[in-house]
Design a protein around this motif. Structure first.
Motif, mmCIF file in Angstrom:
data_model
loop_
_atom_site.group_PDB
_atom_site.id
_atom_site.type_symbol
_atom_site.label_atom_id
_atom_site.label_comp_id
_atom_site.label_asym_id
_atom_site.label_seq_id
_atom_site.Cartn_x
_atom_site.Cartn_y
_atom_site.Cartn_z
ATOM 1 N N PRO A 1 54.980 20.886 22.305
ATOM 2 C CA PRO A 1 54.222 21.290 21.116
ATOM 3 C C PRO A 1 53.269 22.421 21.471
ATOM 4 O O PRO A 1 52.714 22.444 22.564
ATOM 5 N N GLY B 1 50.182 25.194 19.892
ATOM 6 C CA GLY B 1 49.286 25.675 18.838
ATOM 7 C C GLY B 1 49.060 27.163 19.013
ATOM 8 O O GLY B 1 49.985 27.963 18.870
ATOM 9 N N THR C 1 45.740 28.797 23.584
ATOM 10 C CA THR C 1 44.466 29.123 24.250
ATOM 11 C C THR C 1 44.094 28.041 25.268
ATOM 12 O O THR C 1 43.025 28.107 25.865
ATOM 13 N N GLY C 2 44.949 27.052 25.448
ATOM 14 C CA GLY C 2 44.682 25.981 26.415
ATOM 15 C C GLY C 2 44.592 26.557 27.827
ATOM 16 O O GLY C 2 45.227 27.573 28.135
ATOM 17 N N SER D 1 50.298 24.771 27.709
ATOM 18 C CA SER D 1 50.589 25.390 26.411
ATOM 19 C C SER D 1 51.917 26.123 26.370
ATOM 20 O O SER D 1 52.433 26.415 25.297
ATOM 21 N N THR E 1 38.877 19.498 22.123
ATOM 22 C CA THR E 1 38.044 20.654 22.459
ATOM 23 C C THR E 1 36.546 20.321 22.374
ATOM 24 O O THR E 1 36.112 19.601 21.480
ATOM 25 N N GLY E 2 35.788 20.888 23.315
ATOM 26 C CA GLY E 2 34.332 20.670 23.340
ATOM 27 C C GLY E 2 33.596 21.895 22.816
ATOM 28 O O GLY E 2 33.406 22.040 21.618
HETATM 29 C C1 LIG Z 1 38.240 32.269 25.973
HETATM 30 C C2 LIG Z 1 38.431 30.777 25.899
HETATM 31 C C3 LIG Z 1 37.316 29.963 25.807
HETATM 32 C C4 LIG Z 1 37.482 28.566 25.755
HETATM 33 N N1 LIG Z 1 36.374 27.770 25.670
HETATM 34 C C5 LIG Z 1 36.513 26.445 25.583
HETATM 35 C C6 LIG Z 1 35.368 25.604 25.465
HETATM 36 O O1 LIG Z 1 34.227 26.065 25.486
HETATM 37 N N2 LIG Z 1 35.583 24.270 25.348
HETATM 38 C C7 LIG Z 1 36.848 23.717 25.348
HETATM 39 O O2 LIG Z 1 36.973 22.498 25.222
HETATM 40 N N3 LIG Z 1 37.943 24.495 25.462
HETATM 41 C C8 LIG Z 1 37.803 25.826 25.582
HETATM 42 N N4 LIG Z 1 38.921 26.606 25.695
HETATM 43 C C9 LIG Z 1 40.247 25.951 25.790
HETATM 44 C C10 LIG Z 1 41.079 25.896 24.513
HETATM 45 O O3 LIG Z 1 40.622 26.764 23.519
HETATM 46 C C11 LIG Z 1 41.332 24.513 23.978
HETATM 47 O O4 LIG Z 1 42.002 23.725 24.895
HETATM 48 C C12 LIG Z 1 42.082 24.663 22.638
HETATM 49 O O5 LIG Z 1 41.402 24.041 21.663
HETATM 50 C C13 LIG Z 1 43.578 24.451 22.602
HETATM 51 O O6 LIG Z 1 44.094 24.738 21.296
HETATM 52 P P1 LIG Z 1 45.416 25.614 21.059
HETATM 53 O O7 LIG Z 1 45.728 25.582 19.615
HETATM 54 O O8 LIG Z 1 45.267 26.948 21.655
HETATM 55 O O9 LIG Z 1 46.469 24.727 21.841
HETATM 56 P P2 LIG Z 1 47.617 25.181 22.848
HETATM 57 O O10 LIG Z 1 47.006 25.960 23.968
HETATM 58 O O11 LIG Z 1 48.713 25.824 22.121
HETATM 59 O O12 LIG Z 1 48.080 23.756 23.400
HETATM 60 C C14 LIG Z 1 47.212 22.987 24.189
HETATM 61 C C15 LIG Z 1 47.790 21.588 24.383
HETATM 62 O O13 LIG Z 1 47.845 20.902 23.142
HETATM 63 C C16 LIG Z 1 49.188 20.513 22.831
HETATM 64 N N5 LIG Z 1 49.364 20.717 21.381
HETATM 65 C C17 LIG Z 1 49.131 21.847 20.680
HETATM 66 N N6 LIG Z 1 49.353 21.631 19.379
HETATM 67 C C18 LIG Z 1 49.746 20.341 19.245
HETATM 68 C C19 LIG Z 1 50.131 19.525 18.151
HETATM 69 N N7 LIG Z 1 50.145 19.975 16.906
HETATM 70 N N8 LIG Z 1 50.481 18.238 18.395
HETATM 71 C C20 LIG Z 1 50.466 17.739 19.656
HETATM 72 N N9 LIG Z 1 50.123 18.475 20.734
HETATM 73 C C21 LIG Z 1 49.758 19.760 20.526
HETATM 74 C C22 LIG Z 1 50.066 21.400 23.689
HETATM 75 O O14 LIG Z 1 51.303 20.777 23.968
HETATM 76 C C23 LIG Z 1 49.206 21.560 24.929
HETATM 77 O O15 LIG Z 1 49.331 20.437 25.751
HETATM 78 C C24 LIG Z 1 38.785 27.997 25.769
HETATM 79 C C25 LIG Z 1 39.895 28.837 25.838
HETATM 80 C C26 LIG Z 1 39.731 30.206 25.912
HETATM 81 C C27 LIG Z 1 40.952 31.067 25.990
#
Ligand SMILES: Cc1cc2nc3c(=O)[nH]c(=O)nc-3n(C[C@H](O)[C@H](O)[C@H](O)COP(=O)(O)OP(=O)(O)OC[C@H]3O[C@@H](n4cnc5c(N)ncnc54)[C@H](O)[C@@H]3O)c2cc1C
Length: 480
Positions: free
Chosen positions: A73, A75, A78-79, A84, A156-157
């Motif tokens: 899966p 999103g 940004t993980g 991801s 996410t935090g």
């Molecule tokens: C510049 C930057 C700053 C950041 N700062 C922080 C911060 O301060 N705090 C923090 O906690 N994180 C932070 N992050 C990390 C990141 O943003 C989080 O982990 C984020 O919320 C992941 O969301 P995404 O949609 O990008 O997921 P993805 O990166 O696409 O996926 C992340 C994980 O979630 C799973 N997933 C995605 N969508 C689904 C779904 N619909 N159902 C089941 N599983 C799913 C994927 O399989 C994967 O394991 C930061 C990242 C960046 C790039």
């Protein structure tokens, strides 16, 4: 399964009719963007599936069960723990990406209830634009724009967790498809705050990293947008005084305190000399530690924009902290500029060499001594390395970055020694966490296996066997 460990093309195209023309991507050029992580090495996939409804998600899961194909899966990618995108090395089990980007409906905001129902692929920014129209927000703030499903899956935090908590605190309910024989829809999408009706299945999926089910919808609790905001940078008189400052602000200005970020001299120097930010204290050397605080609140009735209420509180707090002898300097900085040095740290560090980033948390009383010890243990294994930490001290979080000189070639054995040193100190010496915010994923799988209690690992695997008995869900590098 085809010879190269990919699902046979014919099998992928079984889904053409169910997902439609936009639902199955196989063109190699179009596949690239789904395989490039924010950080780390890119992987490959022979197909990306893009379901646009919960029925289509079920069809994808049923297909994966039939062909024993693993689904990743995805999103907004940004993980930061390597989960991801597909792994750089292809495993034996074929896998495809399931992007939730087409599950991107307009968020349904209920201003009276202060809740929103959001589809998994909807970006945080889109939700917050819709919520702002009602004076509301999902106050999880980070330097990226993730999708709501990804945020729930990673819990996410963010920089304002001190006040607002993480995703777990905001998820009221959700809907997810699991990979049991029936491809069951776990429908727990309630917006009720009071709903004490036994175990909450929604929370089994929060932080599960895609291994337990594909989240399709999330019900979220929103919060009031503040009408007044102010920031200040402070120089504490010592490392230990940072905690005095934090406690004073929590005790006497707790309802205003929104963020409390601490930046080391090495991190601030990197931001200022190589990044684009301006020194918060004018032309002077970066102090050993600098603190960024943000106050937010409501200016009260009659003050439409909240006026200067937050700034008045910040100024009063600075005077108190100086009188107590806990800070030697403090400046109020326009909130639109105050975060720039903090956000420029990562960019600055990357230009200095190879950055090994450790997202750890420790009990707050241990923060000053932890950082002193971190410098010692890193120097023992990598004498040329620079520790350039910054973090959300208010909730015990530290981005403990170790910069190794040279950007071209990383010695994997050295990197591993540094990792063992920093995470060993964190977990075994001060009782902290090897993953403060970013979750497990392949990056942290080894520490999950090595340090999570046996009972926790056993129950996690038992649960996984119920929701995904054939092992078709989640990144193959996850330890469950
Ligand atoms: C510049 C930057 C700053 C950041 N700062 C922080 C911060 O301060 N705090 C923090 O906690 N994180 C932070 N992050 C990390 C990141 O943003 C989080 O982990 C984020 O919320 C992941 O969301 P995404 O949609 O990008 O997921 P993805 O990166 O696409 O996926 C992340 C994980 O979630 C799973 N997933 C995605 N969508 C689904 C779904 N619909 N159902 C089941 N599983 C799913 C994927 O399989 C994967 O394991 C930061 C990242 C960046 C790039």
């Amino acid at each position: 399964v085809s010879e190269n460990g990919e699902p046979p093309t014919a099998a992928v195209h079984e889904l053409d009719r169910e997902l439609g023309e936009l639902g199955v991507v196989t063109d190699p050029v179009d596949l690239v963007r789904y395989c490039e992580p924010f950080r780390g090495r890119a992987g490959t996939t022979s197909a990306v599936l893009r379901p646009a409804s919960i029925e289509q998600v079920r069809a994808v899961v049923a297909w994966a069960r039939r062909h024993r194909v693993r689904l990743l899966p995805q999103g907004a990618v940004t993980g930061l723990v390597g989960a991801s995108t597909p792994p750089p090395e292809r495993g034996e089990q074929p896998s495809v990406v399931v992007s939730l980007e087409r599950l991107d409906d307009e968020p349904v905001v209920d201003p009276v209830d202060r809740t929103a129902i959001v589809t998994a692929g909807t970006r945080l920014s889109r939700l917050n634009e819709a919520a702002a129209g009602h004076g509301l927000a999902l106050p999880i703030d980070l330097g990226a724009d993730p999708a709501i499903g990804g945020m729930a899956a990673t819990n996410t935090g963010g920089a304002r967790m001190l006040r607002h908590g993480d995703m777990r605190r905001h998820v009221l309910g959700l809907r997810a498809v699991i990979a049991d024989e029936e491809c069951t829809v776990v429908d727990d999408l309630s917006t009720l705050r009071k709903h004490n009706v036994g175990p909450s299945p929604s929370h089994w999926f929060v932080g599960s990293g895609g291994a337990f089910g594909i989240i399709t919808h999330v019900a979220l609790q929103l919060e009031q947008l503040p009408t007044s905001r102010a920031c200040a940078w402070l120089i504490p008189t010592s490392d230990d005084a940072v905690l005095d400052v934090l406690l004073h602000l929590e005790r006497h200005h707790g309802s205003w305190l929104e963020a409390f970020e601490v930046v080391s001299a090495a991190a601030l120097d990197a931001a200022l000399s190589r990044g684009s930010a301006v020194h918060p204290f004018g032309e002077r050397a970066a102090p050993a530690l600098s603190v960024l605080v943000e106050f937010t609140g409501d200016g009260g009735p009659g003050s439409a924009d909240g006026g200067d209420a937050a700034e008045e509180h910040v100024v009063a707090a600075l005077e108190e902290l100086a009188t107590e002898g806990w800070i030697e300097d403090g400046v109020v900085v326009d909130p639109t500029r105050a975060w720039l040095p903090r956000h420029a740290v990562s960019e600055g560090l990357r230009q200095m060499g190879t950055v090994l980033g450790f997202d750890v948390a420790v009990p707050r009383p241990a923060l000053p001594s932890f950082l002193r010890r971190a410098r010692e243990v890193v120097a023992q294994v990598a004498p040329d390395a620079l520790v350039a930490d910054f973090g959300h001290w208010g909730d015990g979080g530290v981005h403990c970055n170790v910069v190794l000189p040279g950007a071209d070639r990383l010695d994997p054995e050295l990197a591993q020694r540094v990792r063992e040193a920093v995470l060993g100190l964190t977990v075994h010496e001060v009782g902290g966490s090897f993953s403060a915010e970013h979750g497990i994923g392949p990056t942290n799988a080894d520490w999950w296996l090595a340090t999570r209690p046996e009972g926790v690992q056993h129950l996690t695997r038992q649960f996984k066997a119920v929701v995904d008995p054939l092992g078709v869900l989640g990144h193959p590098g996850l330890p469950y």
